[in-house]
Design a protein around this motif. Structure first.
Motif, short mmCIF file in Angstrom:
data_model
loop_
_atom_site.label_atom_id
_atom_site.label_comp_id
_atom_site.label_asym_id
_atom_site.label_seq_id
_atom_site.Cartn_x
_atom_site.Cartn_y
_atom_site.Cartn_z
N LEU A 263 -24.13 -3.14 4.83
CA LEU A 263 -23.57 -2.20 3.86
C LEU A 263 -22.44 -1.38 4.48
CD1 LEU A 263 -23.59 -0.76 1.13
CD2 LEU A 263 -25.36 0.76 2.03
N VAL A 264 -22.66 -0.88 5.69
CA VAL A 264 -21.61 -0.11 6.37
C VAL A 264 -20.37 -0.97 6.60
CG1 VAL A 264 -21.00 1.06 8.53
CG2 VAL A 264 -23.24 1.46 7.48
N GLN A 265 -20.59 -2.21 7.04
CA GLN A 265 -19.46 -3.11 7.27
C GLN A 265 -18.71 -3.39 5.96
OE1 GLN A 265 -21.74 -6.35 8.95
NE2 GLN A 265 -21.20 -5.79 11.07
N GLY A 266 -19.48 -3.66 4.91
CA GLY A 266 -18.87 -3.96 3.62
C GLY A 266 -18.08 -2.80 3.05
N LEU A 267 -18.66 -1.60 3.13
CA LEU A 267 -17.98 -0.41 2.61
C LEU A 267 -16.73 -0.08 3.43
CD1 LEU A 267 -20.97 1.94 1.69
CD2 LEU A 267 -19.47 0.66 0.14
N PHE A 268 -16.81 -0.29 4.74
CA PHE A 268 -15.65 -0.04 5.59
C PHE A 268 -14.49 -0.95 5.20
CE2 PHE A 268 -13.21 -1.10 9.47
CZ PHE A 268 -12.70 0.16 9.76
N VAL A 269 -14.80 -2.23 5.00
CA VAL A 269 -13.76 -3.18 4.60
C VAL A 269 -13.25 -2.85 3.20
CG1 VAL A 269 -13.32 -5.59 3.99
CG2 VAL A 269 -14.55 -5.04 6.09
N LEU A 270 -14.15 -2.47 2.29
CA LEU A 270 -13.74 -2.12 0.93
C LEU A 270 -12.79 -0.92 0.93
CD1 LEU A 270 -14.00 -2.64 -2.10
CD2 LEU A 270 -15.99 -1.12 -2.12
N VAL A 271 -13.08 0.07 1.77
CA VAL A 271 -12.20 1.24 1.89
C VAL A 271 -10.82 0.81 2.40
CG1 VAL A 271 -11.79 3.38 3.16
CG2 VAL A 271 -14.03 2.93 2.16
N LEU A 272 -10.80 -0.08 3.39
CA LEU A 272 -9.53 -0.59 3.92
C LEU A 272 -8.74 -1.31 2.83
CD1 LEU A 272 -10.48 -2.03 7.45
CD2 LEU A 272 -9.27 0.10 6.93
N VAL A 273 -9.45 -2.11 2.03
CA VAL A 273 -8.79 -2.86 0.95
C VAL A 273 -8.21 -1.91 -0.10
CG1 VAL A 273 -9.20 -4.45 -0.97
CG2 VAL A 273 -10.13 -4.97 1.28
N VAL A 274 -9.01 -0.92 -0.49
CA VAL A 274 -8.53 0.07 -1.47
C VAL A 274 -7.31 0.82 -0.92
CG1 VAL A 274 -9.10 2.20 -2.69
CG2 VAL A 274 -10.78 0.36 -2.58
N ALA A 275 -7.37 1.18 0.36
CA ALA A 275 -6.23 1.86 0.98
C ALA A 275 -5.00 0.95 0.95
CB ALA A 275 -6.57 2.25 2.41
N GLY A 276 -5.22 -0.34 1.18
CA GLY A 276 -4.11 -1.30 1.13
C GLY A 276 -3.50 -1.37 -0.26
N PHE A 277 -4.34 -1.32 -1.29
CA PHE A 277 -3.82 -1.32 -2.66
C PHE A 277 -2.96 -0.07 -2.92
CE2 PHE A 277 -7.75 -3.84 -4.27
CZ PHE A 277 -7.20 -5.02 -3.80
N VAL A 278 -3.50 1.07 -2.55
CA VAL A 278 -2.82 2.34 -2.82
C VAL A 278 -1.52 2.46 -2.03
CG1 VAL A 278 -3.02 4.86 -2.65
CG2 VAL A 278 -4.98 3.51 -3.40
N LEU A 279 -1.52 1.92 -0.81
CA LEU A 279 -0.35 2.04 0.07
C LEU A 279 0.64 0.88 -0.10
CD1 LEU A 279 -2.10 3.27 3.36
CD2 LEU A 279 -0.73 4.63 1.74
N HIS A 280 0.50 0.14 -1.19
CA HIS A 280 1.40 -0.98 -1.44
C HIS A 280 2.88 -0.60 -1.35
CE1 HIS A 280 3.25 -4.46 -3.31
NE2 HIS A 280 3.78 -3.68 -4.23
N PRO A 281 3.29 0.56 -1.91
CA PRO A 281 4.72 0.92 -1.81
C PRO A 281 5.20 1.11 -0.37
CG PRO A 281 3.62 2.23 -3.51
CD PRO A 281 2.54 1.54 -2.74
N VAL A 282 4.26 1.41 0.53
CA VAL A 282 4.62 1.64 1.94
C VAL A 282 4.48 0.36 2.75
CG1 VAL A 282 4.08 2.94 4.03
CG2 VAL A 282 3.93 4.05 1.79
N LEU A 283 3.34 -0.33 2.57
CA LEU A 283 3.05 -1.51 3.38
C LEU A 283 3.74 -2.77 2.86
CD1 LEU A 283 -0.82 -0.96 3.83
CD2 LEU A 283 1.01 -0.38 5.44
N HIS A 284 3.99 -2.80 1.55
CA HIS A 284 4.62 -3.96 0.90
C HIS A 284 3.78 -5.23 1.01
CE1 HIS A 284 8.13 -1.48 0.33
NE2 HIS A 284 8.22 -1.24 1.63
N TYR A 285 2.45 -5.07 1.12
CA TYR A 285 1.55 -6.21 1.05
C TYR A 285 1.07 -6.36 -0.39
CZ TYR A 285 1.08 -6.51 6.15
OH TYR A 285 1.33 -6.66 7.49
N GLU A 286 1.18 -7.57 -0.92
CA GLU A 286 0.69 -7.81 -2.28
C GLU A 286 -0.83 -7.61 -2.30
OE1 GLU A 286 2.32 -8.32 -5.09
OE2 GLU A 286 4.19 -8.10 -3.99
N PRO A 287 -1.39 -7.15 -3.44
CA PRO A 287 -2.85 -6.97 -3.54
C PRO A 287 -3.63 -8.22 -3.17
CG PRO A 287 -1.77 -5.94 -5.40
CD PRO A 287 -0.70 -6.68 -4.64
#
Length: 432
Positions: free
Chosen positions: A229-253
């Motif tokens: 659960l901890v591993q999954g939530l950690f990765v999920l938080v990273l993924v959500v951060a990646g979505f939100v930071l799309h204008p900065v990171l320029h990685y597609e969802p």
């Protein structure tokens, strides 16, 4: 549109749509068969179908779904969804309507911060467990959440894929969407909750025994694998951060989701074959077929002709044009997926805005966004989130038919679009 390919493409698409509505043949078979016919008649070809950014399969959508389905598949093994199901029911005192209202609001807010497809992938398993615990039919709850996801996703740049296309073409920012659309969306969510109280009133059956059983449960006991659960939530938080930071990171969802899924499978003890078995492969195949069919309409010029006809009707009339664009977009987005529709209409809208002497924040852009996003609620295949939830429901033996979804979708779309028309008139014209 004199080319016979155009008329043949229309016949194939209308025929496929009719079969999907009739449900005499499974929608996946219809979509793939329709895609095959589009290729066979030459309405599109392999290059357009598989490689074209404008008229081919939207691989960003396909791989975004696949990556998120894999992450959800790992999280399901931890007991997290059981925990959330028990927690949410206890917070709502096991009252069915309170549960639905809470899930609708959570879905709407999450869809604004993430995207609507990711949100329904996360919330649907919780909903199925809640309904199982309370002995309630899952379909009304899942349908209400789809409506909430499409409405909530309208509020932000990242909430619904059409908004990303519009923002790119018009040069709009995340804050622009918040300022112009979030206030309306907040009102529409309240309206949706009220509509759900009326539309699904027969489903709110309170079972005292079931309620007492759930209220006595300790949600923490539902967690089966704390480390995973901890591993999954950690990765999920990273993924959500990646979505939100799309204008900065320029990685597609899609890239963010696949990286997250790969990381989670690599660092956890989850079995890869079991994780892949959680992917809704029929849903992905349906999307691929649907994209190719719509691509046939784009390549033969059918959608372009429709869009130009709409532009001719609008002319330089700002008020009439905005209201027409909003209403027409809602209707068309209920029939074809709103992503290719907006991709086709964006350059035409840009020309209209230019002819009217407007800039990036012109009312026409908000009319297009509202019509395309809210119109997706009209039918079972109007938006990506709709198709995903229907696939999840079918897999869990809680099938939702095309008409079961659409009879409610037409009501919600009619009400929300009508309110949006009033909002556009009031904010941009009556009040200046």
């Amino acid at each position: 549109m004199s080319d016979w390919h155009s008329w043949a493409a229309i016949v194939v698409f209308v025929g496929a749509y009719a079969l999907i509505i009739s449900e005499k043949i499974h929608r996946v078979a219809v979509a793939l068969g329709g895609a095959g016919l589009m290729l066979a008649i030459g309405a599109t070809d392999d290059v357009s179908a598989f490689y074209s950014e404008d008229s081919g399969v939207d691989w960003n959508v396909i791989f975004l779904l696949m990556g998120m389905m894999m992450i959800v598949g790992v999280l399901k093994k931890t007991g997290m969804f059981e925990y959330l199901a028990i927690w949410s029911v206890k917070k709502a005192k096991a009252k069915p309507f309170r549960v639905m209202a809470m899930l609708v609001v959570i879905t709407a807010v999450a869809s604004a911060l993430l995207d609507n497809v990711t949100t329904v992938l996360l919330i649907a398993p919780v909903t199925l467990l809640v309904c199982e615990r309370l002995a309630l039919p899952a379909a009304p709850f899942l349908i209400a959440e789809v409506f909430a996801s499409n409405i909530g996703g309208t509020a932000t740049l990242v909430g619904d894929p059409p908004n990303i296309i519009i923002a790119s073409r018009a040069g709009l920012t995340f804050n622009d969407f918040l300022v112009h659309l979030a206030p309306l969306v907040a009102v529409l969510v309240v309206v949706l909750v009220a509509l759900c109280r009326v539309m699904f009133r027969m489903s709110f059956v309170y079972d005292e025994d079931r309620a007492a059983e759930i209220m006595a449960l300790e949600e923490r006991e539902a967690i089966k694998d704390p480390r995973l659960l901890v591993q999954g939530l950690f990765v999920l938080v990273l993924v959500v951060a990646g979505f939100v930071l799309h204008p900065v990171l320029h990685y597609e969802p899609s890239i963010v989701a696949l990286l997250g899924a790969g990381l989670l499978v690599a660092v956890s003890t989850a079995d890869t074959s079991e994780v892949l078995s959680e992917v809704e492969w029929p849903t992905l195949a349906f999307f691929a077929g649907l994209f190719i069919m719509i691509g046939g309409l784009i390549d033969t010029g059918v959608i372009d002709e429709v869009s130009k006809a709409l532009a001719d009707v609008i002319g330089t009339n700002e008020l009439g044009g905005s209201l027409t664009l909003l209403g027409a977009s809602a209707v068309l987005s209920g029939v074809v997926d709103n992503i290719p529709y907006v991709a086709t209409m964006a350059p035409i809208t840009s020309d209209l805005v230019h002819n009217m002497g407007g800039g990036g924040g012109h009312v026409m852009w908000w009319a297009l966004a509202l019509g395309a996003d809210l119109g997706g609620n009209a039918t079972a295949i109007g938006a990506s989130a709709n198709v995903v939830v229907l696939g999840i429901a079918e897999r869990n033996r809680q099938p939702i038919t095309f008409w079961q979804f659409t009879k409610y979708g037409l009501i919600v779309t009619a009400v929300t679009v009508t309110i949006s028309l009033g909002y556009v008139w009031l904010r941009y014209f009556a009040l200046g």
